[in-house]
Design a protein around this motif. Structure first.
Motif, mmCIF file in Angstrom:
data_model
loop_
_atom_site.group_PDB
_atom_site.id
_atom_site.type_symbol
_atom_site.label_atom_id
_atom_site.label_comp_id
_atom_site.label_asym_id
_atom_site.label_seq_id
_atom_site.Cartn_x
_atom_site.Cartn_y
_atom_site.Cartn_z
ATOM 1 N N VAL A 98 0.746 -1.183 -0.068
ATOM 2 C CA VAL A 98 0.032 -0.086 0.190
ATOM 3 C C VAL A 98 0.946 1.145 -0.171
ATOM 4 C CG1 VAL A 98 -1.765 1.241 1.216
ATOM 5 C CG2 VAL A 98 -1.847 -1.330 1.400
ATOM 6 N N ALA A 99 0.769 1.897 -0.893
ATOM 7 C CA ALA A 99 1.597 3.385 -0.939
ATOM 8 C C ALA A 99 0.563 4.409 -1.686
ATOM 9 C CB ALA A 99 2.523 3.231 -1.987
ATOM 10 N N SER A 100 1.258 5.573 -1.329
ATOM 11 C CA SER A 100 0.236 6.824 -1.720
ATOM 12 C C SER A 100 0.235 6.941 -2.978
ATOM 13 C CB SER A 100 0.666 7.996 -1.203
ATOM 14 O OG SER A 100 2.043 8.431 -1.226
ATOM 15 N N VAL A 101 1.274 6.340 -4.014
ATOM 16 C CA VAL A 101 0.999 6.584 -5.339
ATOM 17 C C VAL A 101 1.298 5.082 -5.996
ATOM 18 C CG1 VAL A 101 1.784 8.985 -5.640
ATOM 19 C CG2 VAL A 101 3.505 6.855 -5.664
ATOM 20 N N VAL A 102 0.911 4.508 -7.132
ATOM 21 C CA VAL A 102 0.783 3.435 -7.773
ATOM 22 C C VAL A 102 2.477 2.952 -7.826
ATOM 23 C CG1 VAL A 102 0.271 1.799 -9.734
ATOM 24 C CG2 VAL A 102 -1.330 3.532 -8.874
ATOM 25 N N GLN A 103 2.728 1.699 -7.307
ATOM 26 C CA GLN A 103 4.073 1.439 -7.386
ATOM 27 C C GLN A 103 4.355 0.219 -8.065
ATOM 28 O OE1 GLN A 103 7.158 2.589 -5.264
ATOM 29 N NE2 GLN A 103 5.680 4.222 -5.868
ATOM 30 N N PRO A 104 5.408 -0.297 -8.934
ATOM 31 C CA PRO A 104 5.498 -1.598 -9.288
ATOM 32 C C PRO A 104 5.332 -2.579 -8.382
ATOM 33 C CG PRO A 104 7.331 -0.311 -10.042
ATOM 34 C CD PRO A 104 6.439 0.560 -8.739
ATOM 35 N N VAL A 105 4.695 -3.697 -8.791
ATOM 36 C CA VAL A 105 4.161 -4.733 -7.769
ATOM 37 C C VAL A 105 5.803 -5.138 -7.078
ATOM 38 C CG1 VAL A 105 3.921 -7.496 -7.649
ATOM 39 C CG2 VAL A 105 2.555 -5.874 -9.058
ATOM 40 N N GLY A 115 5.966 15.412 -6.022
ATOM 41 C CA GLY A 115 7.226 15.469 -6.809
ATOM 42 C C GLY A 115 8.097 15.067 -5.932
ATOM 43 N N HIS A 116 8.178 14.965 -4.744
ATOM 44 C CA HIS A 116 9.552 14.852 -3.787
ATOM 45 C C HIS A 116 9.545 13.322 -3.569
ATOM 46 C CE1 HIS A 116 8.412 19.374 -2.901
ATOM 47 N NE2 HIS A 116 9.796 19.362 -3.016
ATOM 48 N N ARG A 117 10.843 12.917 -3.313
ATOM 49 C CA ARG A 117 10.940 11.646 -2.727
ATOM 50 C C ARG A 117 10.583 11.618 -1.364
ATOM 51 N NH1 ARG A 117 13.163 7.296 -5.124
ATOM 52 N NH2 ARG A 117 13.752 8.316 -7.043
ATOM 53 N N ILE A 118 9.952 10.451 -1.126
ATOM 54 C CA ILE A 118 9.572 10.181 0.354
ATOM 55 C C ILE A 118 9.685 8.729 0.691
ATOM 56 C CG2 ILE A 118 7.894 12.043 0.258
ATOM 57 C CD1 ILE A 118 5.749 10.077 -0.217
ATOM 58 N N VAL A 119 9.908 8.382 2.038
ATOM 59 C CA VAL A 119 9.617 7.188 2.357
ATOM 60 C C VAL A 119 8.511 7.170 3.517
ATOM 61 C CG1 VAL A 119 10.778 5.316 4.091
ATOM 62 C CG2 VAL A 119 12.234 6.931 2.696
ATOM 63 N N PRO A 179 6.905 9.037 10.921
ATOM 64 C CA PRO A 179 6.398 9.915 9.991
ATOM 65 C C PRO A 179 6.807 9.769 8.647
ATOM 66 C CG PRO A 179 7.938 10.976 11.172
ATOM 67 C CD PRO A 179 7.752 9.855 11.805
ATOM 68 N N VAL A 180 5.968 10.118 7.471
ATOM 69 C CA VAL A 180 6.445 10.288 6.137
ATOM 70 C C VAL A 180 7.689 10.994 6.225
ATOM 71 C CG1 VAL A 180 5.870 10.758 3.878
ATOM 72 C CG2 VAL A 180 4.374 10.001 5.196
ATOM 73 N N ARG A 181 8.748 10.708 5.512
ATOM 74 C CA ARG A 181 10.144 11.396 5.579
ATOM 75 C C ARG A 181 10.533 11.611 4.194
ATOM 76 N NH1 ARG A 181 15.061 8.060 5.483
ATOM 77 N NH2 ARG A 181 16.755 9.211 5.599
ATOM 78 N N THR A 182 10.893 12.991 4.018
ATOM 79 C CA THR A 182 11.504 13.506 2.738
ATOM 80 C C THR A 182 12.840 13.068 2.684
ATOM 81 O OG1 THR A 182 9.647 14.970 2.481
ATOM 82 C CG2 THR A 182 11.690 15.290 1.036
ATOM 83 N N VAL A 183 13.373 12.557 1.457
ATOM 84 C CA VAL A 183 14.776 12.250 1.140
ATOM 85 C C VAL A 183 15.197 12.830 0.003
ATOM 86 C CG1 VAL A 183 14.845 10.303 2.557
ATOM 87 C CG2 VAL A 183 14.201 10.040 0.060
ATOM 88 N N ASP A 184 16.640 13.042 -0.223
ATOM 89 C CA ASP A 184 17.044 13.689 -1.418
ATOM 90 C C ASP A 184 17.924 12.914 -1.957
ATOM 91 O OD1 ASP A 184 19.032 14.043 0.316
ATOM 92 O OD2 ASP A 184 18.675 16.226 0.552
ATOM 93 N N HIS A 185 18.903 13.772 -2.777
ATOM 94 C CA HIS A 185 19.814 12.847 -3.597
ATOM 95 C C HIS A 185 20.873 12.518 -2.643
ATOM 96 C CE1 HIS A 185 21.437 16.854 -3.089
ATOM 97 N NE2 HIS A 185 22.649 16.250 -3.404
#
Length: 823
Positions: A727-734, A769-773, A800-806
């Motif tokens: 379960v994710a907030s946007v569709v993911q590959p299986v 558009g931000h990368r999250i965990v 919590p949801v965590r934003t990550v970067d490069h």
């Protein structure tokens, strides 16, 4: 078009320097000025030189000239292409020259004589300009140094099949040493395009369909090439492989999330971890923006975010394409300004837009000179790093230094040099054989393989098919004998290419081997079927050699510009396969190809299927050794093999709606999935221990398991770890690959595998558009392929949801321990 393009930052001047200019002279040892001072930083040396240069001298450093080395040892000659005007070197060289395009890879030339030709040209270039600056020479090296007589290694798709980055690093280092030894500075490889549609002709140039596999193998290749002092070039940045309908140089239709999570991932890894010094923009446009004019991509992401500080070079004629193909520039001057403003530093392969058209745009005030300074600074810093601006620089490469004597090469010793440089050494061939052996994938085996070579060997083997007795069947389209050699009929191949017939004859000396072509690669005639069927009926075993013929722009069935309408075997090869299956004689299907193909009845009826992807000059020897069992098969599929020829595009990285369902009559499931590969032994997986199954979105999981070889032969198991996010907030590959490790185990041997998985590997691009965990339940599937999970670790992320970067972690850590208990 927008005028007054200027998004370059301020340039630092070299403090305390004086612009003392060397006189124009052929004496390249006479070099003065702070740009020759090794005590200064490369940046300070470049800045001092820029301050002393005229605008025309700066522009000359941003272009290349396509040349061919002289087979007589004289200076190179400009190569003419239908997309370029004639180049006048006498007019160009007094201002300097940035690059020489493919001096070795344009026509067949003896390596030593070619090195002499390049040396003399470099002496002329350095002597003609005020500062004694030589050119940077680049070549293709996609499957080895693309020149006459150099080792032809397996293509990148075979690199991916090895699942062995360290071996690919070793191969790249050998390629780099050969290139550097003859005076080449930059290699146009590796390709980091992720396969999205296997109909695309350049699939053979890619490493596979998974971004993590592509990233790890490509990063290793870059490290190897750069370790030899050769500038590696990441290509094609970005999205070239995602073209619609798998057509070469077609528009790309994908969203920002697919681009970020699939296409850009391997480039990010290589930029962060490999030390790469060059990137090549892609030809394609994405959502209406051509890569060559995409400042957000080439400057905003690549440089400002990822921190890349090398050069961005144009794919051949790519800047001119902004006018001629994309229609976003009305003139070549506008195209030059758009590319320069976006972040392209060097025009390749020759002068088209960064010469006169850019000079005119600058004179009209349409482009700012600060953009030129920005680009030329990057070029000059790289030349300093390569030693090209050192006071003691000499034009002779390593291979000529001893042979030429203290006074350099002379007319008298050019003939004596011929044949003195070997670029296909015994060591190279042994390395090419190791890569080829580890890249062979055993897809199916009913027990027929391995074949006995002494007592019990098949008395009579029918070796049938269009690739049974074709020397070049092992080569991809960027291997020199295919890429260039075909335009020079009568010229020897330059390397030994044993055919599959010759390799099998050597491997099975007690077997009588009879051959028939049966059909051509892409022919329509079935006239040869009768002979092939008759041989098969009279044989104990059939080895059927099918696949591709590499070529360029429609001259092959695989390669650049050789796209396929579907994934049926070319020509009448499937009909030949079916006819041989009907004989009742066991058929071992052997593929020498550039892409995966649907194999019809063979998936269920063939005695065995052996897949190779253009395995290079030692490829047939490697295949024969796998057939006999002298080499244990250890390759794994870097791309899935389709069950049906028309169910494309499809990769294993599909969301749930991309898999088979009751509401569609099309089942895209492959016959053999990504990561699949059989061995001649068996492995048992067990004793899974999840040591840390709960972690915060900043934490990590730890698990361990045991893998045991339960068979009677030694073998290799590739433990692949896939992440499934239910379960994710946007569709993911299986599922998607997040790590892997090769285990080489003898009979009865076992290894304990312990892995630590950072939460960062569960990240994806969220809705904003931000990368999250995200917190939630996950599955870590320990698998033999993406379709063969052996163990599953169920874990949970909390917090919590965590934003990550490069700066996020890109890898899991894997440790293996060989167990002493072999019970």
């Amino acid at each position: 078009m927008t005028a007054n393009i200027d998004n370059a930052g301020p340039r630092k001047a070299a403090a305390g320097t004086t612009a003392s200019v060397a006189p124009a002279s052929g004496d390249t040892g006479r070099r003065t000025g702070p740009w020759h001072d090794p005590a200064l930083t490369p940046e300070a040396r470049a800045d001092a030189l820029i301050d002393a240069m005229t605008l025309q001298e700066k522009l000359s450093q941003l272009v290349g000239v396509w040349v061919g080395a002289s087979d007589e040892g004289g200076e190179v000659a400009p190569f003419q292409h239908d997309m370029e005007e004639a180049v006048d070197l006498d007019e160009l060289l007094p201002h300097g020259l940035g690059q020489l395009t493919r001096p070795f890879g344009t026509a067949p030339v003896d390596p030593a004589v070619g090195a002499l030709s390049l040396s003399r040209t470099q002496e002329r270039i350095a002597g003609a300009n005020r500062f004694g600056i030589p050119a940077l020479a680049h070549e293709e090296c996609l499957a080895g140094f693309a020149t006459w007589g150099a080792t032809a290694y397996p293509v990148p798709l075979s690199w991916g099949a090895t699942f062995h980055p360290e071996l690919i690093r070793e191969m790249a280092a050998a390629i780099g040493r050969d290139m550097r030894s003859v005076g080449v500075h930059q290699g146009l490889a590796p390709v980091l395009d992720v396969v999205r549609d296997a109909r695309w002709g350049r699939v053979e140039e890619t490493i596979g369909e998974d971004p993590y596999l592509v990233g790890t193998v490509a990063t290793a290749y870059v490290r190897g090439l750069e370790s030899a002092g050769v500038v590696a070039t990441l290509k094609h940045f970005a999205g070239y492989s995602a073209s619609r309908a798998g057509r070469n140089l077609a528009p790309v239709g994908m969203g920002a999330r697919e681009r970020a999570d699939i296409i850009l991932t391997p480039f990010e890894m290589a930029v962060r971890e490999s030390g790469v010094r060059s990137v090549m923009h892609a030809y394609t446009d994405t959502d209406g923006i051509p890569s060559a004019a995409d400042g957000q991509l080439l400057t905003g992401l690549l440089r400002d975010t990822w921190g890349f500080d090398g050069t961005v070079v144009a794919d051949y004629f790519g800047i001119a394409f902004l006018k001629t193909l994309h229609g976003v520039a009305g003139t070549f001057g506008e195209a030059a300004g758009a590319a320069l403003g976006a972040g392209v530093d060097v025009e390749l392969p020759t002068v088209k837009t960064f010469g006169g058209p850019l000079a005119d745009a600058l004179a009209q005030g349409l482009v700012s000179e600060t953009l030129v300074d920005r680009a030329v600074r990057r070029v000059l810093v790289q030349k300093v790093q390569l030693g090209l601006l050192d006071a003691d620089w000499r034009p002779e490469p390593v291979v000529l230094a001893a042979a030429a004597g203290p006074d350099g090469p002379t007319e008298g010793n050019s003939r004596a040099l011929r044949g003195t440089v070997r670029l296909d050494t015994d060591e190279n061939r042994a390395l090419a054989r190791r890569v080829a052996e580890q890249a062979v994938v055993l897809l199916r085996n009913d027990g027929t393989l391995p074949l006995a070579v002494d007592a019990g060997a098949p008395a009579r083997i029918a070796l049938v098919g269009p690739n049974a007795d074709t020397p070049t069947a092992v080569l991809g389209c960027y291997a020199f004998p295919v890429h260039v050699g075909g335009q020079h009929p009568g010229t020897p191949l330059g390397i030994d290419l044993p055919t599959l017939r010759e390799a099998c004859a050597a491997e099975f000396p007690r077997s009588e081997i009879v051959t028939a072509r049966g059909a051509d690669i892409d022919g329509t005639s079935t006239d040869g079927f009768g002979e092939a069927v008759e041989l098969a009926r009279g044989a104990d075993l059939v080895i059927l050699a099918l696949g591709d013929r590499a070529g360029l722009f429609g001259r092959g069935t695989s390669g650049e510009g050789c796209d396929a309408e579907d994934l049926a075997l070319p020509g009448v090869q499937q009909q030949l396969l079916d006819a041989l299956l009907d004989t009742g004689t066991p058929v071992v299907v052997t593929l020498l190809a550039g892409r995966p193909y649907a194999l019809g009845r063979a998936v269920d009826e063939a005695a065995a299927i052996v897949q190779s992807f253009f395995p290079g000059e030692e490829g047939t020897t490697a295949i024969a050794s796998v057939l006999s069992g002298r080499t244990a098969p250890s390759g794994r599929l870097p791309v899935g093999v389709p069950r049906h020829p028309g169910s494309q595009p499809s990769t294993y990285l599909a969301a749930r709606l991309g898999h088979a369902s009751d509401v569609s009559s099309v089942d895209p499931a492959p016959a053999f999935a990504f990561g699949h590969g059989l061995t001649y032994t068996a492995f048992a997986w067990g004793d899974l221990v999840v040591e840390c199954g709960r972690a915060t979105t900043e934490g990590e999981f730890t698990f361990s398991c045991t893998v045991r070889n339960t068979g009677a032969r030694e073998g290799t198991e590739v433990v692949q770890v896939y992440l499934h996010d239910p379960v994710a907030s946007v569709v993911q590959p299986v599922q998607r690959l997040i790590g892997y490790v090769r285990l080489e185990l003898g009979p009865g041997q076992a290894a304990r595998v312990r892995a630590t998985v950072p939460a960062d590997l569960a990240s994806f691009t969220g809705r904003d558009g931000h990368r999250i965990v995200e917190p939630g339940d996950l599955e870590l599937r320990l698998s033999a392929s993406c379709d063969e999970p052996r163990l599953t670790a169920r874990v949970t992320l909390t917090g919590p949801v965590r934003t990550v970067d490069h700066t996020r972690r890109l890898h899991m850590s894997i440790a293996t321990e060989l167990l002493t208990d072999t019970a």
